[in-house]
Scaffold this motif. Structure first.
Motif, PDB file in Angstrom:
ATOM      1  N   GLU A 264     -26.129  35.809  54.482  1.00 54.71           N
ATOM      2  CA  GLU A 264     -27.138  36.188  55.479  1.00 54.71           C
ATOM      3  C   GLU A 264     -27.562  37.646  55.333  1.00 54.71           C
ATOM      4  N   TYR A 265     -26.625  38.506  55.002  1.00 52.09           N
ATOM      5  CA  TYR A 265     -26.911  39.941  54.893  1.00 52.09           C
ATOM      6  C   TYR A 265     -26.721  40.427  53.455  1.00 52.09           C
ATOM      7  N   HIS A 266     -27.037  39.583  52.498  1.00 50.21           N
ATOM      8  CA  HIS A 266     -26.736  39.903  51.096  1.00 50.21           C
ATOM      9  C   HIS A 266     -27.415  41.176  50.606  1.00 50.21           C
ATOM     10  N   LYS A 267     -28.643  41.439  51.054  1.00 51.85           N
ATOM     11  CA  LYS A 267     -29.360  42.618  50.581  1.00 51.85           C
ATOM     12  C   LYS A 267     -28.656  43.903  51.029  1.00 51.85           C
ATOM     13  N   GLU A 268     -28.337  43.973  52.315  1.00 53.46           N
ATOM     14  CA  GLU A 268     -27.672  45.165  52.845  1.00 53.46           C
ATOM     15  C   GLU A 268     -26.273  45.339  52.245  1.00 53.46           C
ATOM     16  N   ILE A 269     -25.573  44.232  52.071  1.00 55.16           N
ATOM     17  CA  ILE A 269     -24.219  44.296  51.539  1.00 55.16           C
ATOM     18  C   ILE A 269     -24.229  44.733  50.074  1.00 55.16           C
ATOM     19  N   ALA A 270     -25.187  44.217  49.309  1.00 49.09           N
ATOM     20  CA  ALA A 270     -25.292  44.626  47.899  1.00 49.09           C
ATOM     21  C   ALA A 270     -25.584  46.122  47.799  1.00 49.09           C
ATOM     22  N   GLU A 271     -26.436  46.632  48.684  1.00 45.17           N
ATOM     23  CA  GLU A 271     -26.727  48.065  48.694  1.00 45.17           C
ATOM     24  C   GLU A 271     -25.477  48.866  49.038  1.00 45.17           C
ATOM     25  N   TYR A 272     -24.708  48.364  49.988  1.00 44.81           N
ATOM     26  CA  TYR A 272     -23.453  49.028  50.359  1.00 44.81           C
ATOM     27  C   TYR A 272     -22.505  49.062  49.163  1.00 44.81           C
ATOM     28  N   PHE A 273     -22.348  47.932  48.498  1.00 44.76           N
ATOM     29  CA  PHE A 273     -21.456  47.865  47.331  1.00 44.76           C
ATOM     30  C   PHE A 273     -21.872  48.871  46.266  1.00 44.76           C
ATOM     31  N   ASN A 274     -23.162  48.955  46.006  1.00 47.61           N
ATOM     32  CA  ASN A 274     -23.656  49.857  44.964  1.00 47.61           C
ATOM     33  C   ASN A 274     -23.487  51.321  45.372  1.00 47.61           C
ATOM     34  N   SER A 275     -23.735  51.629  46.643  1.00 45.59           N
ATOM     35  CA  SER A 275     -23.611  53.019  47.091  1.00 45.59           C
ATOM     36  C   SER A 275     -22.160  53.475  47.154  1.00 45.59           C
ATOM     37  N   LYS A 276     -21.256  52.553  47.441  1.00 42.15           N
ATOM     38  CA  LYS A 276     -19.839  52.896  47.569  1.00 42.15           C
ATOM     39  C   LYS A 276     -19.055  52.681  46.273  1.00 42.15           C
ATOM     40  N   GLY A 277     -19.690  52.103  45.267  1.00 45.76           N
ATOM     41  CA  GLY A 277     -18.987  51.851  44.017  1.00 45.76           C
ATOM     42  C   GLY A 277     -17.968  50.736  44.126  1.00 45.76           C
ATOM     43  N   VAL A 278     -18.322  49.658  44.829  1.00 46.15           N
ATOM     44  CA  VAL A 278     -17.426  48.511  44.989  1.00 46.15           C
ATOM     45  C   VAL A 278     -17.614  47.540  43.825  1.00 46.15           C
ATOM     46  N   SER A 279     -16.521  47.149  43.194  1.00 44.61           N
ATOM     47  CA  SER A 279     -16.567  46.184  42.104  1.00 44.61           C
ATOM     48  C   SER A 279     -16.401  44.770  42.664  1.00 44.61           C
ATOM     49  N   VAL A 280     -17.201  43.844  42.164  1.00 45.51           N
ATOM     50  CA  VAL A 280     -17.211  42.470  42.669  1.00 45.51           C
ATOM     51  C   VAL A 280     -16.540  41.528  41.677  1.00 45.51           C
ATOM     52  N   ILE A 281     -15.606  40.723  42.184  1.00 43.65           N
ATOM     53  CA  ILE A 281     -14.971  39.673  41.386  1.00 43.65           C
ATOM     54  C   ILE A 281     -15.460  38.332  41.907  1.00 43.65           C
ATOM     55  N   PHE A 282     -16.290  37.649  41.140  1.00 42.28           N
ATOM     56  CA  PHE A 282     -16.721  36.303  41.497  1.00 42.28           C
ATOM     57  C   PHE A 282     -15.640  35.323  41.050  1.00 42.28           C
ATOM     58  N   LEU A 283     -15.222  34.439  41.950  1.00 40.23           N
ATOM     59  CA  LEU A 283     -14.251  33.414  41.586  1.00 40.23           C
ATOM     60  C   LEU A 283     -14.736  32.056  42.095  1.00 40.23           C
ATOM     61  N   PHE A 284     -15.057  31.158  41.174  1.00 44.60           N
ATOM     62  CA  PHE A 284     -15.568  29.837  41.547  1.00 44.60           C
ATOM     63  C   PHE A 284     -14.807  28.750  40.794  1.00 44.60           C
ATOM     64  N   ARG A 285     -15.054  27.514  41.218  1.00 48.16           N
ATOM     65  CA  ARG A 285     -14.532  26.354  40.494  1.00 48.16           C
ATOM     66  C   ARG A 285     -15.682  25.708  39.746  1.00 48.16           C
ATOM     67  N   ARG A 286     -15.434  25.354  38.512  1.00 49.86           N
ATOM     68  CA  ARG A 286     -16.455  24.614  37.768  1.00 49.86           C
ATOM     69  C   ARG A 286     -16.544  23.184  38.305  1.00 49.86           C
ATOM     70  N   ASN A 287     -15.390  22.572  38.548  1.00 46.97           N
ATOM     71  CA  ASN A 287     -15.367  21.192  39.013  1.00 46.97           C
ATOM     72  C   ASN A 287     -15.485  21.167  40.534  1.00 46.97           C
ATOM     73  N   LEU A 288     -16.714  21.070  41.006  1.00 48.03           N
ATOM     74  CA  LEU A 288     -16.964  21.098  42.446  1.00 48.03           C
ATOM     75  C   LEU A 288     -16.470  19.837  43.150  1.00 48.03           C
ATOM     76  N   LEU A 289     -16.287  18.760  42.389  1.00 45.65           N
ATOM     77  CA  LEU A 289     -15.752  17.539  42.985  1.00 45.65           C
ATOM     78  C   LEU A 289     -14.296  17.755  43.398  1.00 45.65           C
ATOM     79  N   ARG A 290     -13.535  18.435  42.563  1.00 48.25           N
ATOM     80  CA  ARG A 290     -12.164  18.767  42.929  1.00 48.25           C
ATOM     81  C   ARG A 290     -12.137  19.664  44.160  1.00 48.25           C
ATOM     82  N   ARG A 291     -13.065  20.579  44.227  1.00 46.44           N
ATOM     83  CA  ARG A 291     -13.130  21.445  45.410  1.00 46.44           C
ATOM     84  C   ARG A 291     -13.376  20.614  46.658  1.00 46.44           C
TER      85      ARG A 291
END
Length: 344
Positions: free
Chosen positions: A179-206
């Motif tokens: 919902e607030y992705h734009k503001e949050i992305a700006e915060y991450f960039n201004s503060k130097g926050v590193s993002v770790i994306f973690l997903f499952r390939r097999n969404l059926l198992r999820r």
């Protein structure tokens, strides 16, 4: 009388009577006084400036004292020296801290992954902090929460605040992030926050894991206690004994929606410093954890977790209406989800 005053011995100083007019004399005295005043003021100002400069230099030295000249300059925006209000970092005050967040979806292995990170002596990952709705009610409350976490003023059982080399938490996509992705992305960039994306390939198992976990919230199969994660194969077998019936009618649509949410998240936060991980890759190739530690600038360690996987083996063993699901997914882009994607 004046002439007599001026007549002294040969070696004496002879003062001649003034030849200038009294007005010129007064002007000379005034100019002399002004010059003296300017000189005195300049000396005072110079002393004040030296004192002020000394303060500034001291402040600058104190600020620069913690910086390591051996660190790659490109990494400087991602190195922080927090000054928490709730405690003193003492001898660890000059240990640089990297800020991170794990962006994921429920039942995608984020809990297991976080225990691996927290087994590192220099990592504090503080859990799913935005599961509390009040913390994500608006952008201001989100930023206030983030500031507390990244300033080391957030305390959980995982906190190793004094000598943390990396501090963060896990954030589910459905917890205000999108919902607030734009503001949050700006915060991450201004503060130097590193993002770790973690997903499952097999969404059926999820989906199987989501349905089973939802069922156990009410059934409480483990002696009347609900557990999302377990530490023994006996507990895992108890929880996996429940086989959900999946909605075959909406299955393809549900998978598409999950897939779209993942793609949207990757797009919204593509401007951040990030790494993309998949649960299946971590299961099959533990060297991926080396990449994570390098990404966070950590000294390499063997990462461990006590958590035990709940739904092991083939999916056919965990879905009650397996035949229906097989028919629905045959010939679709999701047919590969029916296959066993790892052995344990």
């Amino acid at each position: 009388m004046a002439e007599e005053i001026c007549l002294f011995t040969k070696d004496a100083l002879i003062i001649k009577p003034p030849k200038k007019s009294p007005a010129s004399l007064r002007m000379l005295v005034l100019v002399f006084a002004m010059v003296c005043g300017v000189y005195i003021c300049s000396v005072c100002l110079r002393q004040t400036n030296i004192h002020t400069s000394t303060k500034f230099i001291n402040i600058e030295v104190n600020q620069r004292y913690c910086h390591d000249n051996d660190i790659d300059k490109s990494q400087t925006p991602y190195l922080h020296y927090p000054k928490p209000t709730s405690f003193s970092r003492a001898e660890c005050a000059c240990n640089p801290v990297r800020l991170f967040t794990i962006l994921s979806m429920q039942r995608s292995g984020s809990g297991w992954f976080e225990t691996l990170l927290n087994s590192h002596t220099n990592v504090s990952s503080n859990g799913e902090i935005f599961s509390v709705k009040e913390r994500r009610s608006n952008v201001s409350s989100i930023f206030s929460t983030l500031d507390r976490v990244y300033n080391l003023d957030w305390f959980t059982s995982a906190s190793k605040n004094q000598c943390s080399a990396a501090v963060g938490f896990k954030w589910m996509l459905n917890q205000g992030l999108m919902e607030y992705h734009k503001e949050i992305a700006e915060y991450f960039n201004s503060k130097g926050v590193s993002v770790i994306f973690l997903f499952r390939r097999n969404l059926l198992r999820r989906m199987v894991s989501v349905l089973a976990n939802s069922y156990d919230r009410y059934a409480k199969l483990l002696n009347g206690t609900h557990k999302s994660h377990v530490h023994s194969h006996e507990e895992a077998d108890t929880l996996s004994s429940y086989k959900p019936v999946m909605n075959s009618t909406s299955l393809v649509t549900d998978l598409k929606l999950m897939e779209k949410m993942v793609l949207d998240a990757l797009e919204h936060f593509s401007s951040t410093r990030h790494i993309v991980l998949y649960y299946e890759d971590l299961i099959k190739n533990r060297t991926k954890l080396v990449d994570v530690q390098e990404f966070l600038g950590l000294p390499q360690m063997e990462l461990t977790s006590r958590q035990v996987k709940i739904h092991r083996g083939s999916l056919s063993e965990h879905i009650k209406n397996w035949d229906d699901i097989t028919k629905i997914l045959r010939g679709t882009t999701y047919e590969s989800f029916l296959q066993t994607d790892y052995t344990n």
